[in-house]
Design an enzyme around this catalytic site. Structure first.
Site, short mmCIF file in Angstrom:
data_model
loop_
_atom_site.label_atom_id
_atom_site.label_comp_id
_atom_site.label_asym_id
_atom_site.label_seq_id
_atom_site.Cartn_x
_atom_site.Cartn_y
_atom_site.Cartn_z
N ARG A 126 0.68 -1.27 -0.06
CA ARG A 126 -0.09 0.21 0.04
C ARG A 126 0.79 1.48 -0.09
O ARG A 126 0.27 2.28 0.13
CB ARG A 126 -0.93 0.05 1.09
CG ARG A 126 -2.20 -1.11 1.18
CD ARG A 126 -2.99 -0.87 2.15
NE ARG A 126 -4.06 -2.10 2.08
CZ ARG A 126 -3.72 -3.13 2.83
NH1 ARG A 126 -2.69 -3.33 3.40
NH2 ARG A 126 -4.58 -4.12 2.62
N GLU B 283 9.54 17.88 -25.13
CA GLU B 283 8.76 18.53 -24.11
C GLU B 283 9.35 19.53 -23.33
O GLU B 283 8.59 20.56 -22.73
CB GLU B 283 8.99 17.08 -22.76
CG GLU B 283 8.41 15.89 -23.33
CD GLU B 283 6.91 15.77 -23.41
OE1 GLU B 283 6.09 16.66 -22.88
OE2 GLU B 283 6.24 14.60 -23.55
N ASN C 86 -0.91 18.95 -21.65
CA ASN C 86 -1.01 18.01 -22.68
C ASN C 86 -0.79 18.67 -23.99
O ASN C 86 -1.39 18.10 -24.97
CB ASN C 86 -2.51 17.34 -22.53
CG ASN C 86 -2.34 16.64 -21.26
OD1 ASN C 86 -1.59 15.68 -21.23
ND2 ASN C 86 -3.51 16.84 -20.61
N1 LIG Z 1 4.44 10.30 -15.38
C1 LIG Z 1 4.67 11.22 -16.39
O1 LIG Z 1 4.26 12.37 -16.00
C2 LIG Z 1 5.18 11.03 -17.73
C3 LIG Z 1 5.36 12.07 -18.40
C4 LIG Z 1 5.71 12.02 -19.74
C5 LIG Z 1 6.18 10.56 -20.29
N2 LIG Z 1 6.14 9.63 -19.37
C6 LIG Z 1 6.46 8.34 -19.65
O2 LIG Z 1 7.69 8.38 -19.85
C7 LIG Z 1 8.18 7.31 -20.82
C8 LIG Z 1 9.20 7.76 -21.80
O3 LIG Z 1 10.29 8.12 -21.05
P1 LIG Z 1 11.82 8.28 -21.71
O4 LIG Z 1 11.52 9.07 -23.07
O5 LIG Z 1 12.74 8.81 -20.81
O6 LIG Z 1 11.99 6.83 -22.15
P2 LIG Z 1 12.48 5.53 -21.66
O7 LIG Z 1 12.70 5.60 -20.22
O8 LIG Z 1 11.94 4.41 -22.39
O9 LIG Z 1 14.21 5.45 -22.20
C9 LIG Z 1 14.45 5.65 -23.59
C10 LIG Z 1 15.44 4.73 -24.02
O10 LIG Z 1 16.80 5.30 -23.43
C11 LIG Z 1 17.45 4.39 -22.74
N3 LIG Z 1 18.40 5.22 -21.70
C12 LIG Z 1 17.60 6.01 -20.73
N4 LIG Z 1 18.59 6.61 -20.12
C13 LIG Z 1 19.69 6.51 -20.69
C14 LIG Z 1 21.00 6.91 -20.54
N5 LIG Z 1 21.19 7.83 -19.44
N6 LIG Z 1 21.98 6.47 -21.15
C15 LIG Z 1 21.70 5.25 -22.20
N7 LIG Z 1 20.39 4.93 -22.47
C16 LIG Z 1 19.45 5.37 -21.82
C17 LIG Z 1 16.44 3.51 -22.15
O11 LIG Z 1 17.07 2.40 -21.82
C18 LIG Z 1 15.38 3.29 -23.35
O12 LIG Z 1 15.98 2.53 -23.89
C19 LIG Z 1 6.92 6.68 -21.45
O13 LIG Z 1 6.25 5.50 -20.83
C20 LIG Z 1 5.67 7.60 -20.91
O14 LIG Z 1 4.62 7.27 -21.04
C21 LIG Z 1 5.55 9.72 -18.13
ZN LIG Z 2 4.61 13.76 -23.12
#
Ligand SMILES: NC(=O)c1ccc[n+]([C@@H]2O[C@H](COP(=O)([O-])OP(=O)(O)OC[C@H]3O[C@@H](n4cnc5c(N)ncnc54)[C@H](O)[C@@H]3O)[C@@H](O)[C@H]2O)c1
Ligand SMILES: [Zn+2]
Length: 362
Positions: free
Chosen positions: A118, A181, A239
């Site tokens: 939880r 973003e 958004n």
């Molecule tokens: N919670 C929220 O408010 C919110 C907002 C926007 C996006 N998201 C979510 O975030 C996700 C996308 O996040 P992201 O773009 O960071 O992608 P991700 O976490 O999928 O990372 C992208 C790729 O880069 C690699 N990677 C990450 N850091 C690295 C580093 N320092 N060196 C080498 N490789 C690295 C990862 O292994 C992956 O293959 C989505 O699932 C989305 O839904 C959430």
């Molecule tokens: Zn986004």
């Protein structure tokens, strides 16, 4: 730099800077001391690239659980596997989770933390540019096969420790995705900042300037989240670009287009809509599109999907209230507002986007 995020549930700090991990960990020493166990949830790529830096800077002992990289860690299977790991390790309510990775790891780890017994405390150590957005605001989620981010919770971290040194191993495409973003944060808050970005090279920013932009983005997000933690009002502004962007992302099949690549396409779509409902000029939209194309965002891909295909996804949007399409638009840069838009208008503007892309990309 320190930025505090105040939410109704609690207040926490985002510490951001270059090579600040050791110092930031030291600041939270009490939290680590208090924990009966520290579990680092990370993914394969991140751990491969940054294990040494993390380990060298951690002043506490921890156990690591390495997950499949990227979006695949947000599956039900992985969620269960992580919970199994925690139970097998006899983690308790006093255990602490560290999310070490991009937005995917952060979303999964946050949801695990929100639900294990939880709720147990967690800290975000983001490793992507996009995570300046995802690590702040307390949205956590995993994916269901019928929709992305459909299962989740609002759950705030104890702290966000953002060391920009970790971004050095990020593939260029992920840089591009994350910067979309940042551009979005500028568009909803500050015309002068956006102007500065439009004049520069988005992908190869000097380290100092990048950290400054990320901090500004976090401030914009924190500010909005403070006013509206659970998305009843102004949080919707975050958004911008996402309604159309998500449709493109989904039509492409998740993983084919990076989230931010799709968002950048959605931002141009919103500018076109904002010409009708706000005061954005066609000249500005064109200039913005030129900038996005010059920086490598894949606009040519839009023609691979028909408007009919996109419609299916547009109507599935979580923000589509009672079947009507809700868009965040701009009166001018820095002044977002919500607007209901009929599907026929969406189609007209979709057509305008395709024509404009053909003109600019060719
Ligand atoms: N919670 C929220 O408010 C919110 C907002 C926007 C996006 N998201 C979510 O975030 C996700 C996308 O996040 P992201 O773009 O960071 O992608 P991700 O976490 O999928 O990372 C992208 C790729 O880069 C690699 N990677 C990450 N850091 C690295 C580093 N320092 N060196 C080498 N490789 C690295 C990862 O292994 C992956 O293959 C989505 O699932 C989305 O839904 C959430
Ligand atoms: Zn986004």
């Amino acid at each position: 730099m320190n930025i505090s995020v105040k939410t109704a549930s609690h207040t926490y700090e985002v510490i951001i800077g270059h090579r600040i991990l050791a110092e930031a960990f030291a600041k939270y020493e009490q939290l680590f001391d208090k924990a009966d166990q520290i579990i680092v949830l990370t993914d394969k790529h991140v751990w491969q690239a940054q294990e040494k830096y993390f380990t060298d800077n951690a002043s506490f002992s921890f156990k690591t659980y390495i997950m499949p990289a990227g979006e695949s860690c947000k599956s039900f299977e992985n969620y269960e596997a992580v919970q199994t790991f925690l139970l097998e390790q006899r983690s308790t309510r006093k255990s602490l989770i560290i999310a070490f990775g991009g937005g995917a790891v952060g979303d999964l780890a946050g949801f695990v933390a929100a639900t294990y017994m939880r709720g147990i405390p967690f800290i975000q150590v983001p490793t992507t540019i996009l995570a300046h957005d995802s690590a702040v605001g307390g949205k956590t989620a995993i994916n269901h096969k019928l929709g992305k981010n459909m299962i989740g919770a609002f759950y705030q971290p104890q702290a966000v420790l953002y060391d920009t040194m970790l971004l050095s191993s990020l593939p260029e495409r992920e840089v591009l995705s994350g910067m979309a973003e940042v551009v979005k944060h500028a568009m909803i808050s500050d015309a002068q900042w956006l102007e500065e970005m439009l004049e520069g090279d988005l992908v190869h920013l000097p380290e100092q300037l990048l950290a400054q932009y990320l901090a500004s983005g976090i401030r914009v997000k924190a500010n909005i989240v403070e006013q509206d933690e659970t998305e009843q009002s102004v949080r919707k502004y975050l958004n911008l670009g996402h309604t159309y962007g998500h449709a493109i992302e989904a039509a492409a099949g998740y993983g084919r287009l990076a989230h931010g690549e799709a968002v950048m396409i959605g931002l141009v779509y919103c500018l076109l809509l904002s010409e009708r409902y706000g005061k954005i000029t066609r000249n500005f939209t064109k200039r913005f599109l030129h900038f996005a194309v010059a920086n490598g965002y894949p606009f040519a891909t839009v023609k691979d999907y028909s408007f009919d295909e996109l419609t299916t996804y547009l109507l599935k949007d979580k923000k589509a209230e009672y079947g009507e399409l809700q868009f965040v638009l701009l009166k001018t840069i820095g002044e977002p507002f919500m607007q209901k838009v009929e599907l026929t208008v969406c189609q007209e503007v979709d057509n305008e986007l395709r024509n404009l892309i053909a003109e600019v990309v060719s």
